[in-house]
Scaffold this active site. Structure first.
Site, PDB file in Angstrom:
ATOM      1  N   ASN A   9       0.877  -1.171   0.000  1.00 48.59           N
ATOM      2  CA  ASN A   9       0.000   0.000   0.000  1.00 48.59           C
ATOM      3  C   ASN A   9       0.913   1.220   0.000  1.00 48.59           C
ATOM      4  O   ASN A   9       1.514   1.550   1.017  1.00 48.59           O
ATOM      5  CB  ASN A   9      -0.890  -0.020   1.258  1.00 48.59           C
ATOM      6  CG  ASN A   9      -1.689   1.256   1.416  1.00 48.59           C
ATOM      7  OD1 ASN A   9      -1.780   2.063   0.482  1.00 48.59           O
ATOM      8  ND2 ASN A   9      -2.274   1.443   2.592  1.00 48.59           N
ATOM      9  N   TRP A  10       1.000   1.849  -1.155  1.00 54.00           N
ATOM     10  CA  TRP A  10       1.938   2.980  -1.278  1.00 54.00           C
ATOM     11  C   TRP A  10       1.396   4.282  -0.701  1.00 54.00           C
ATOM     12  O   TRP A  10       2.123   5.270  -0.634  1.00 54.00           O
ATOM     13  CB  TRP A  10       2.300   3.180  -2.748  1.00 54.00           C
ATOM     14  CG  TRP A  10       3.315   2.204  -3.252  1.00 54.00           C
ATOM     15  CD1 TRP A  10       3.901   1.183  -2.555  1.00 54.00           C
ATOM     16  CD2 TRP A  10       3.887   2.173  -4.572  1.00 54.00           C
ATOM     17  NE1 TRP A  10       4.793   0.509  -3.351  1.00 54.00           N
ATOM     18  CE2 TRP A  10       4.804   1.103  -4.596  1.00 54.00           C
ATOM     19  CE3 TRP A  10       3.709   2.929  -5.728  1.00 54.00           C
ATOM     20  CZ2 TRP A  10       5.549   0.784  -5.728  1.00 54.00           C
ATOM     21  CZ3 TRP A  10       4.441   2.604  -6.862  1.00 54.00           C
ATOM     22  CH2 TRP A  10       5.350   1.548  -6.859  1.00 54.00           C
ATOM     23  N   LYS A  11       0.123   4.290  -0.336  1.00 53.41           N
ATOM     24  CA  LYS A  11      -0.486   5.505   0.228  1.00 53.41           C
ATOM     25  C   LYS A  11      -0.217   6.706  -0.696  1.00 53.41           C
ATOM     26  O   LYS A  11      -0.186   6.545  -1.911  1.00 53.41           O
ATOM     27  CB  LYS A  11       0.030   5.749   1.648  1.00 53.41           C
ATOM     28  CG  LYS A  11      -0.072   4.490   2.500  1.00 53.41           C
ATOM     29  CD  LYS A  11       0.109   4.720   3.961  1.00 53.41           C
ATOM     30  CE  LYS A  11      -0.015   3.371   4.679  1.00 53.41           C
ATOM     31  NZ  LYS A  11      -0.095   3.493   6.119  1.00 53.41           N
ATOM     32  N   HIS A  94      -9.537   1.408   4.463  1.00 53.72           N
ATOM     33  CA  HIS A  94      -8.283   1.593   5.200  1.00 53.72           C
ATOM     34  C   HIS A  94      -8.528   2.563   6.358  1.00 53.72           C
ATOM     35  O   HIS A  94      -9.311   3.510   6.221  1.00 53.72           O
ATOM     36  CB  HIS A  94      -7.199   2.135   4.264  1.00 53.72           C
ATOM     37  CG  HIS A  94      -5.842   2.104   4.904  1.00 53.72           C
ATOM     38  ND1 HIS A  94      -5.438   3.074   5.788  1.00 53.72           N
ATOM     39  CD2 HIS A  94      -4.839   1.198   4.832  1.00 53.72           C
ATOM     40  CE1 HIS A  94      -4.222   2.766   6.222  1.00 53.72           C
ATOM     41  NE2 HIS A  94      -3.837   1.636   5.654  1.00 53.72           N
ATOM     42  N   GLU A  96      -6.927   4.968   7.462  1.00 55.10           N
ATOM     43  CA  GLU A  96      -6.689   6.388   7.153  1.00 55.10           C
ATOM     44  C   GLU A  96      -7.888   6.987   6.416  1.00 55.10           C
ATOM     45  O   GLU A  96      -8.210   8.159   6.605  1.00 55.10           O
ATOM     46  CB  GLU A  96      -5.390   6.526   6.338  1.00 55.10           C
ATOM     47  CG  GLU A  96      -4.166   6.304   7.229  1.00 55.10           C
ATOM     48  CD  GLU A  96      -2.978   5.668   6.531  1.00 55.10           C
ATOM     49  OE1 GLU A  96      -2.919   5.666   5.292  1.00 55.10           O
ATOM     50  OE2 GLU A  96      -2.094   5.143   7.256  1.00 55.10           O
ATOM     51  N   GLU A 166      -5.785  -4.883  10.189  1.00 57.78           N
ATOM     52  CA  GLU A 166      -4.759  -3.870  10.430  1.00 57.78           C
ATOM     53  C   GLU A 166      -5.112  -3.087  11.691  1.00 57.78           C
ATOM     54  O   GLU A 166      -5.910  -2.136  11.631  1.00 57.78           O
ATOM     55  CB  GLU A 166      -4.693  -2.897   9.252  1.00 57.78           C
ATOM     56  CG  GLU A 166      -4.253  -3.524   7.959  1.00 57.78           C
ATOM     57  CD  GLU A 166      -3.612  -2.503   7.031  1.00 57.78           C
ATOM     58  OE1 GLU A 166      -2.525  -2.793   6.510  1.00 57.78           O
ATOM     59  OE2 GLU A 166      -4.169  -1.403   6.855  1.00 57.78           O
ATOM     60  N   GLY A 172       2.147   2.140  10.713  1.00 56.26           N
ATOM     61  CA  GLY A 172       3.158   3.187  10.628  1.00 56.26           C
ATOM     62  C   GLY A 172       3.811   3.529  11.957  1.00 56.26           C
ATOM     63  O   GLY A 172       4.537   4.519  12.061  1.00 56.26           O
ATOM     64  N   SER A 208       3.015  -2.228  10.381  1.00 53.91           N
ATOM     65  CA  SER A 208       4.450  -2.297  10.676  1.00 53.91           C
ATOM     66  C   SER A 208       5.079  -3.640  10.293  1.00 53.91           C
ATOM     67  O   SER A 208       5.961  -4.149  10.989  1.00 53.91           O
ATOM     68  CB  SER A 208       4.719  -1.969  12.144  1.00 53.91           C
ATOM     69  OG  SER A 208       4.310  -0.639  12.425  1.00 53.91           O
ATOM     70  N   GLY A 229       2.685  -1.172   4.247  1.00 58.37           N
ATOM     71  CA  GLY A 229       2.766   0.236   3.879  1.00 58.37           C
ATOM     72  C   GLY A 229       4.220   0.653   3.689  1.00 58.37           C
ATOM     73  O   GLY A 229       4.828   0.413   2.635  1.00 58.37           O
ATOM     74  N   GLY A 230       4.799   1.247   4.727  1.00 60.46           N
ATOM     75  CA  GLY A 230       6.145   1.822   4.666  1.00 60.46           C
ATOM     76  C   GLY A 230       7.189   0.953   3.974  1.00 60.46           C
ATOM     77  O   GLY A 230       7.901   1.423   3.075  1.00 60.46           O
TER      78      GLY A 230
HETATM   79  P1  PGA Z   1       2.647   0.218   7.601  1.00 60.83           P
HETATM   80  O1  PGA Z   1       1.187   0.484   6.944  1.00 60.83           O
HETATM   81  O2  PGA Z   1       3.150  -1.068   7.014  1.00 60.83           O
HETATM   82  O3  PGA Z   1       3.464   1.409   7.211  1.00 60.83           O
HETATM   83  O4  PGA Z   1       2.432   0.106   9.077  1.00 60.83           O
HETATM   84  C1  PGA Z   1       0.293  -0.561   6.698  1.00 60.83           C
HETATM   85  C2  PGA Z   1      -0.938  -0.032   6.020  1.00 60.83           C
HETATM   86  O5  PGA Z   1      -1.342   1.104   6.300  1.00 60.83           O
HETATM   87  O6  PGA Z   1      -1.534  -0.723   5.181  1.00 60.83           O
END
Ligand code: PGA
Length: 245
Positions: A9-11, A94, A96, A166, A172, A208, A229-230
């Site tokens: 997930n590149w956000k 998600h 966010e 999640e 994050g 994470s 994500g990250g």
């Molecule tokens: P993260 O994000 O791996 O940076 O914790 C995961 C996500 O939001 O899907």
């Protein structure tokens, strides 16, 4: 047998130039068999990415879609627009989107049904906040999120969904859930699914996930992959994680 998935997930990261750079460094032809790789990129990179990944085993996903087929919805994107680019997956719900864009379980349910009808594979995200965790409400929260999103979805269609657990506090933050905790919630999620499809639906852990810890999740019987994500932004780390799913 459920095929393991590594989804990135590149956000809101990577311009088109950075996207091209990523793919140059990511050895897309060395993806192990029997693995699914999905990169969920920002909208502007999708046309280029889908073309660049054609014929490889990398599938491309979006991070959001509208529930209506078309209309006066400034700034939104439809399922037909994604399908016309050969996008195959879409992240829905998600945390966010829930937190910053006020997406409700009902809205996510509508998006889910529109996506399924269009033949897009939803990656439905669920998970509790830290406060809910501390109040012992994890199961209650994920049950509500799943029940509402899957309302009016037929069992056959449920079989096509990917669900990512999640925990919001793990996203994050560097504070990943333990493999046992993730397995406990994910096996609970499995028990909420229609019986005939419980063994079929792929359930992912996200929050994470890194090359150092992904292997521990993959050892758990109910965890079929990760939504990252990250660490998915770095081609080397993403490739390394692929070797572990
Ligand atoms: P993260 O994000 O791996 O940076 O914790 C995961 C996500 O939001 O899907």
């Amino acid at each position: 047998m459920r095929t393991p998935i590594l989804a990135g997930n590149w956000k809101m990261y990577k311009t088109i130039l950075e996207t091209k750079d990523f793919l140059r460094q990511f050895h897309k032809n060395t993806i192990p068999d029997n693995r699914e790789v999905v990169i969920c990129a920002p909208f502007p990179s999708l046309p280029w990415l889908t073309e660049a990944c054609e014929g490889t085993s990398i599938q491309i996903g979006a991070q959001n879609v509208h529930w209506e087929l078309e209309g006066a919805y400034t700034g939104e994107v439809s399922v037909a627009m994604l399908k016309s680019l050969n996008v195959t997956h879409v992240i829905l719900g998600h945390s966010e989107r829930r937190a910053y864009f006020a997406e409700t379980d009902e809205m996510i349910g509508r998006k889910l049904r529109t996506s399924l009808t269009a033949g897009l594979t939803p990656i439905l995200c669920v998970g509790e906040t830290l406060e809910e965790k501390e109040l012992g409400k994890t199961n209650e929260v994920v049950k509500r999120q799943i029940r509402t999103a899957l309302e009016d979805v037929s069992p056959v269609e449920v079989g096509k969904i990917i669900i990512a657990y999640e925990p919001v506090w793990a996203i994050g933050s560097g504070l990943a859930a333990t493999d046992e905790d993730a397995e406990r919630v994910i096996s609970y999620i499995r028990s909420l699914l229609p019986e005939r499809y419980q063994d079929k639906v792929r359930l992912l852990y996200g929050g994470s996930v890194k090359p150092e810890n992904i292997g521990t999740y993959m050892k758990q019987p109910n965890i079929d992959g990760a939504l990252v994500g990250g660490a998915s932004l770095d081609p080397m780390q993403f490739h390394q994680m692929l070797g572990e799913v």
